[in-house]
Design a protein around this motif. Structure first.
Motif, PDB file in Angstrom:
ATOM      1  N   ALA A 177       2.641  14.889   7.827  1.00 49.57           N
ATOM      2  CA  ALA A 177       4.004  15.413   7.963  1.00 49.57           C
ATOM      3  C   ALA A 177       4.871  14.973   6.785  1.00 49.57           C
ATOM      4  CB  ALA A 177       4.610  14.932   9.285  1.00 49.57           C
ATOM      5  N   GLU A 178       4.304  14.120   5.931  1.00 55.97           N
ATOM      6  CA  GLU A 178       5.000  13.630   4.738  1.00 55.97           C
ATOM      7  C   GLU A 178       6.353  13.020   5.082  1.00 55.97           C
ATOM      8  OE1 GLU A 178       4.918  16.966   2.045  1.00 55.97           O
ATOM      9  OE2 GLU A 178       2.868  16.483   1.420  1.00 55.97           O
ATOM     10  N   VAL A 179       6.349  12.182   6.118  1.00 57.11           N
ATOM     11  CA  VAL A 179       7.594  11.469   6.442  1.00 57.11           C
ATOM     12  C   VAL A 179       7.958  10.594   5.241  1.00 57.11           C
ATOM     13  CG1 VAL A 179       7.447  11.467   8.950  1.00 57.11           C
ATOM     14  CG2 VAL A 179       6.201   9.746   7.652  1.00 57.11           C
ATOM     15  N   PRO A 180       9.220  10.549   4.865  1.00 52.13           N
ATOM     16  CA  PRO A 180       9.589   9.819   3.644  1.00 52.13           C
ATOM     17  C   PRO A 180       9.290   8.319   3.713  1.00 52.13           C
ATOM     18  CG  PRO A 180      11.530  10.726   4.764  1.00 52.13           C
ATOM     19  CD  PRO A 180      10.347  11.277   5.464  1.00 52.13           C
ATOM     20  N   TYR A 181       9.187   7.755   4.930  1.00 55.85           N
ATOM     21  CA  TYR A 181       8.950   6.315   4.993  1.00 55.85           C
ATOM     22  C   TYR A 181       7.513   5.937   4.619  1.00 55.85           C
ATOM     23  CZ  TYR A 181       7.632   7.432   9.918  1.00 55.85           C
ATOM     24  OH  TYR A 181       7.081   7.960  11.043  1.00 55.85           O
ATOM     25  N   VAL A 182       6.598   6.908   4.553  1.00 59.52           N
ATOM     26  CA  VAL A 182       5.229   6.590   4.133  1.00 59.52           C
ATOM     27  C   VAL A 182       5.209   6.138   2.678  1.00 59.52           C
ATOM     28  CG1 VAL A 182       2.987   7.587   3.562  1.00 59.52           C
ATOM     29  CG2 VAL A 182       3.984   7.986   5.798  1.00 59.52           C
ATOM     30  N   GLU A 183       5.906   6.889   1.835  1.00 60.96           N
ATOM     31  CA  GLU A 183       5.885   6.549   0.413  1.00 60.96           C
ATOM     32  C   GLU A 183       6.614   5.254   0.110  1.00 60.96           C
ATOM     33  OE1 GLU A 183       7.037   9.568  -2.270  1.00 60.96           O
ATOM     34  OE2 GLU A 183       5.591  11.005  -1.464  1.00 60.96           O
ATOM     35  N   ALA A 184       7.542   4.900   0.988  1.00 58.44           N
ATOM     36  CA  ALA A 184       8.349   3.711   0.735  1.00 58.44           C
ATOM     37  C   ALA A 184       7.555   2.423   0.935  1.00 58.44           C
ATOM     38  CB  ALA A 184       9.560   3.713   1.651  1.00 58.44           C
ATOM     39  N   ALA A 185       6.486   2.498   1.699  1.00 61.15           N
ATOM     40  CA  ALA A 185       5.725   1.284   2.001  1.00 61.15           C
ATOM     41  C   ALA A 185       4.407   1.289   1.230  1.00 61.15           C
ATOM     42  CB  ALA A 185       5.447   1.217   3.498  1.00 61.15           C
ATOM     43  N   ALA A 186       4.053   0.153   0.673  1.00 62.80           N
ATOM     44  CA  ALA A 186       2.758   0.004   0.007  1.00 62.80           C
ATOM     45  C   ALA A 186       2.363  -1.455   0.146  1.00 62.80           C
ATOM     46  CB  ALA A 186       2.851   0.397  -1.460  1.00 62.80           C
ATOM     47  N   TYR A 187       1.099  -1.743  -0.004  1.00 58.48           N
ATOM     48  CA  TYR A 187       0.690  -3.133   0.066  1.00 58.48           C
ATOM     49  C   TYR A 187      -0.340  -3.423  -1.008  1.00 58.48           C
ATOM     50  CZ  TYR A 187      -3.129  -1.044   2.789  1.00 58.48           C
ATOM     51  OH  TYR A 187      -4.163  -0.264   3.216  1.00 58.48           O
ATOM     52  N   GLY A 188      -0.395  -4.673  -1.424  1.00 62.63           N
ATOM     53  CA  GLY A 188      -1.400  -5.064  -2.390  1.00 62.63           C
ATOM     54  C   GLY A 188      -2.663  -5.494  -1.673  1.00 62.63           C
ATOM     55  N   VAL A 189      -3.786  -5.366  -2.354  1.00 61.78           N
ATOM     56  CA  VAL A 189      -5.063  -5.757  -1.757  1.00 61.78           C
ATOM     57  C   VAL A 189      -6.018  -6.136  -2.892  1.00 61.78           C
ATOM     58  CG1 VAL A 189      -5.898  -3.370  -1.689  1.00 61.78           C
ATOM     59  CG2 VAL A 189      -6.831  -5.022  -0.098  1.00 61.78           C
ATOM     60  N   PRO A 190      -6.836  -7.167  -2.679  1.00 59.04           N
ATOM     61  CA  PRO A 190      -7.770  -7.536  -3.739  1.00 59.04           C
ATOM     62  C   PRO A 190      -9.014  -6.648  -3.716  1.00 59.04           C
ATOM     63  CG  PRO A 190      -7.986  -9.065  -1.899  1.00 59.04           C
ATOM     64  CD  PRO A 190      -6.933  -8.060  -1.502  1.00 59.04           C
ATOM     65  N   VAL A 191      -9.437  -6.200  -4.886  1.00 52.49           N
ATOM     66  CA  VAL A 191     -10.667  -5.409  -4.998  1.00 52.49           C
ATOM     67  C   VAL A 191     -11.408  -5.854  -6.250  1.00 52.49           C
ATOM     68  CG1 VAL A 191      -9.780  -3.344  -3.833  1.00 52.49           C
ATOM     69  CG2 VAL A 191      -9.475  -3.600  -6.287  1.00 52.49           C
TER      70      VAL A 191
END
Ligand code: ZN
Length: 282
Positions: A177-191
């Motif tokens: 649904a491309e809610v705008p709050y999806v893009e606002a959140a991100a997280y770091g992760v080790p790879v």
């Protein structure tokens, strides 16, 4: 007291003719079963012998320490933690709080698990490989994720002893649904990329799902929920396609439809702020 044969009959009734089953479960709700959780997981696997069974196997413990809330850690230690968080290993890393049935399904012979370091799924059965692969790191639950394929295959979603707050497919609906709050959140992760440890950003969306049960009354009104009983537990089953389509329509009508109303929920408060709809409830 329940016997594995009781559970098999009840699970068969709950799963119906579904070719692909997505199971979210809390075995404790089933009550006392001869053979315990091992017998419950065995019954699930037996009943899915000719189907494909999918379970979430998230490993959220390796997300960026800046996002930790239980307990929060002081900012001074974030760098040290980032340097030492374990790298995800699909064949070894244990799922975090996904329920013991999911743990046993993931470890069953023949099960395959997706490559996403935080939001992996495991599957077993004829369509397992095509469902779990690929699982791009930048698209944990969106259009190229296993959840999109579960929608396309119209899997049967089974909530066994748990409510919709555990229904990961609704996070997929949020992304689609491309809610705008999806893009606002991100997280770091080790790879590890080309043999080198790296810290990368992955899209997160809103990681709170406590608001998802708000959808249940309208889902029921639309006749999209089928109830079953497994042991002492309630099992709600839904069509993946109908569920996602219904959720997207709800989001189209109200972008905050899937956010929770718990006072002090940081994630949903932030999401409401992004939506510009913060009315002081969050
Ligand atoms: Zn929330």
């Amino acid at each position: 007291m329940w016997l594995p044969s009781d559970l098999r009959a009840q699970l068969r009734a709950a799963f119906g003719d579904a070719e692909v089953v997505v199971l979210h479960s809390a075995p404790r709700a089933i009550g006392w079963v001869a053979g315990g959780v091992e017998a419950i997981a065995r019954a699930v696997l037996d009943v899915c012998e000719d189907r494909t069974l999918v379970v979430p196997t998230f490993t959220v413990g390796r997300m960026d320490p800046s996002t930790w809330t239980e307990p929060p850690v002081p900012e001074a230690s974030w760098e040290a933690i980032r340097a030492e968080l374990p790298i995800y290993d699909p064949e070894w890393s244990p799922p975090h709080a996904m329920g013991r049935i999911a743990e046993l399904v993931w470890r069953a012979r023949g099960a395959v698990r997706s490559s996403h370091p935080v939001e992996s799924v495991a599957a077993i059965g004829p369509r397992a490989a095509e469902i779990v692969r690929p699982h791009p790191i930048e698209d944990p639950m969106g259009p190229r994720s296993p959840w999109a394929r579960l929608h396309a295959l119209d899997a049967r979603v089974v909530m066994l002893g748990v409510g919709l707050e555990r229904c990961s497919l609704l996070h997929h609906a949020e992304r689609m649904a491309e809610v705008p709050y999806v893009e606002a959140a991100a997280y770091g992760v080790p790879v590890v990329i080309d043999g080198e440890r790296r810290w990368i950003e992955a899209e997160s969306g809103n990681n709170c799902s406590e608001g998802f049960p708000r959808l249940e009354p309208s889902l029921r009104k639309a006749g999209l929920v089928t109830d079953a009983t497994v042991g002492d537990a309630r099992a709600m089953t839904l069509s993946a396609r109908a569920l996602v389509d219904h959720a997207r329509a709800a989001i189209a009508a109200d972008a905050a439809a899937l956010l929770c109303e718990r006072r002090g929920c940081v994630a949903c408060g932030e999401a409401r702020r992004v939506l510009g709809a913060c009315s002081g409830k969050g």
